[in-house]
Design a protein around this motif. Sequence first.
Motif, PDB file in Angstrom:
ATOM      1  N   THR A 101       5.058   7.555   0.515  1.00 13.32           N
ATOM      2  CA  THR A 101       5.194   6.661   1.671  1.00 13.32           C
ATOM      3  C   THR A 101       4.710   5.276   1.248  1.00 13.32           C
ATOM      4  O   THR A 101       3.781   5.153   0.443  1.00 13.32           O
ATOM      5  CB  THR A 101       4.404   7.142   2.916  1.00 13.32           C
ATOM      6  OG1 THR A 101       3.012   7.034   2.663  1.00 13.32           O
ATOM      7  CG2 THR A 101       4.756   8.559   3.293  1.00 13.32           C
ATOM      8  N   VAL A 102       5.367   4.257   1.786  1.00 15.70           N
ATOM      9  CA  VAL A 102       5.048   2.877   1.399  1.00 15.70           C
ATOM     10  C   VAL A 102       4.984   2.027   2.661  1.00 15.70           C
ATOM     11  O   VAL A 102       5.897   2.067   3.492  1.00 15.70           O
ATOM     12  CB  VAL A 102       6.136   2.292   0.458  1.00 15.70           C
ATOM     13  CG1 VAL A 102       5.646   1.005  -0.183  1.00 15.70           C
ATOM     14  CG2 VAL A 102       6.555   3.286  -0.598  1.00 15.70           C
ATOM     15  N   ASP A 103       3.914   1.270   2.805  1.00 19.63           N
ATOM     16  CA  ASP A 103       3.737   0.425   3.989  1.00 19.63           C
ATOM     17  C   ASP A 103       4.380  -0.940   3.720  1.00 19.63           C
ATOM     18  O   ASP A 103       3.916  -1.673   2.838  1.00 19.63           O
ATOM     19  CB  ASP A 103       2.237   0.261   4.260  1.00 19.63           C
ATOM     20  CG  ASP A 103       1.961  -0.358   5.618  1.00 19.63           C
ATOM     21  OD1 ASP A 103       2.717  -0.075   6.562  1.00 19.63           O
ATOM     22  OD2 ASP A 103       0.987  -1.126   5.739  1.00 19.63           O
ATOM     23  N   LEU A 126       0.872  -1.172   0.000  1.00 23.99           N
ATOM     24  CA  LEU A 126       0.000   0.000   0.000  1.00 23.99           C
ATOM     25  C   LEU A 126       0.913   1.226   0.000  1.00 23.99           C
ATOM     26  O   LEU A 126       1.955   1.223   0.660  1.00 23.99           O
ATOM     27  CB  LEU A 126      -0.872   0.010   1.254  1.00 23.99           C
ATOM     28  CG  LEU A 126      -1.778  -1.220   1.466  1.00 23.99           C
ATOM     29  CD1 LEU A 126      -2.470  -1.150   2.825  1.00 23.99           C
ATOM     30  CD2 LEU A 126      -2.810  -1.337   0.358  1.00 23.99           C
ATOM     31  N   PHE A 127       0.562   2.245  -0.760  1.00 21.89           N
ATOM     32  CA  PHE A 127       1.426   3.434  -0.794  1.00 21.89           C
ATOM     33  C   PHE A 127       0.609   4.699  -1.010  1.00 21.89           C
ATOM     34  O   PHE A 127      -0.553   4.647  -1.399  1.00 21.89           O
ATOM     35  CB  PHE A 127       2.503   3.285  -1.891  1.00 21.89           C
ATOM     36  CG  PHE A 127       1.948   3.325  -3.293  1.00 21.89           C
ATOM     37  CD1 PHE A 127       1.482   2.185  -3.904  1.00 21.89           C
ATOM     38  CD2 PHE A 127       1.867   4.534  -3.991  1.00 21.89           C
ATOM     39  CE1 PHE A 127       0.949   2.211  -5.197  1.00 21.89           C
ATOM     40  CE2 PHE A 127       1.355   4.573  -5.283  1.00 21.89           C
ATOM     41  CZ  PHE A 127       0.900   3.409  -5.882  1.00 21.89           C
ATOM     42  N   VAL A 170       7.394   1.864   7.696  1.00 17.55           N
ATOM     43  CA  VAL A 170       6.805   2.740   6.671  1.00 17.55           C
ATOM     44  C   VAL A 170       7.973   3.492   6.044  1.00 17.55           C
ATOM     45  O   VAL A 170       8.747   4.156   6.735  1.00 17.55           O
ATOM     46  CB  VAL A 170       5.772   3.727   7.254  1.00 17.55           C
ATOM     47  CG1 VAL A 170       5.294   4.701   6.173  1.00 17.55           C
ATOM     48  CG2 VAL A 170       4.583   2.973   7.827  1.00 17.55           C
TER      49      VAL A 170
END
Lengths: 131, 249
Positions: free
Chosen positions: A49-51, A36-37, A120
């Motif tokens: 941002t990237v999870d 997810l980003f 994150v």
Amino acid sequence: MVEEYMERMREAMERYLEEFEERRLWHPSSETIEPLFNVFIEPREVVVTVDIPCADRDGVNVKFLDENTMEIEARLQRTLDFQTLKIMHRSGRFTRYYVRVDLPVPVEPSRATVTCYKSVLEIRTPRKGLS
Amino acid sequence: MPDEEVSIVEVKEVREEPIIVTGLPDVGLVGLIAASHFASKMHMEDVGFLESDLLPPIVVLYDGMPKPPVRILNSDGLVAIISEIAIPAAAIPKVSRTMVKWASKKKAKLIVTLGGIAVEERYKLEKPTVYAMASSREVVEELKSKGMEILNRGYLVGPHALIMRWAPLHGLVTIGLLAQSFFNYPDPEAAASVLEVLGKLIGLEVDVTELKEKGEEIRLATRDLMRRTEGELTRMRKSQEYDIPPIHV
């Protein structure tokens, strides 16, 4: 006229959401998971941002294909399979996160900074010609 | 099959005057993760479900058996309402109204809605703060006297908003507990914070060790539901919670 335009906008939004919701995040053929980003356009920077839960911080790789496209990869701490998630009818294993992110404005890839906060990833890149 | 558009089916009787905790998918899935963990720690069992043609045609399989996606669990005067699917934005008013009416029928002692309130750069926060709100001034004052942070101003969008709006019309006391959270990444750490405050509020100790220790695995396992929920959050204009309400001078 305005109503027609608004209706077209609503339809386009709904098409986008349906496509977003139906996109698969697990890709056994490439052993990758799409993370997810988010992409935020700030006055002088683009912040992505990237999870990446369960990823190995030392296995993160951010690569720019051009000034509007970045590829993000992050190795998982351990190989994951569907059985681990108690899904027994599917087979496949996963070794890393992978996503290609299209940026809506051009950036200066050489000045990107990457920081990882509690799984994150934050990638800050100056916008081209603005700083 | 019930005739109403949304109804609650009780398969086992729920006694009157329960404390009801709601956890529907919302920002960071905070409410759902918190309420599910709470139900598990309180050894709750399934006692009913929400039935509606407005929900997607889905069942969730457990050990080869289907369970409805929106379920009611119960144990010793505590009830949890959880949903394992994103509630379609268009169904939220009817679902919320039905939940409030059911709570009224059960003469609920208290409704607590658990959830998150999205904040920018959540990933830089060491520990999310939990904000409380309540349906009456007296309860707000009581929460303040217990040292709770109050969410003084702002917009609420979604099931919490409607439950907070409608429950007082039925004479029900309602408290919202919202932890600072990610908007569209699952946030078990925020769920743990919410449960710590819930525990203080109702005088029960809720063990959140597992939520903290297995946080990353929970985030990984709930990302598909988070993505579906994000679509509904967009449809219900959830981002309005970032807006500043006008000040009248």
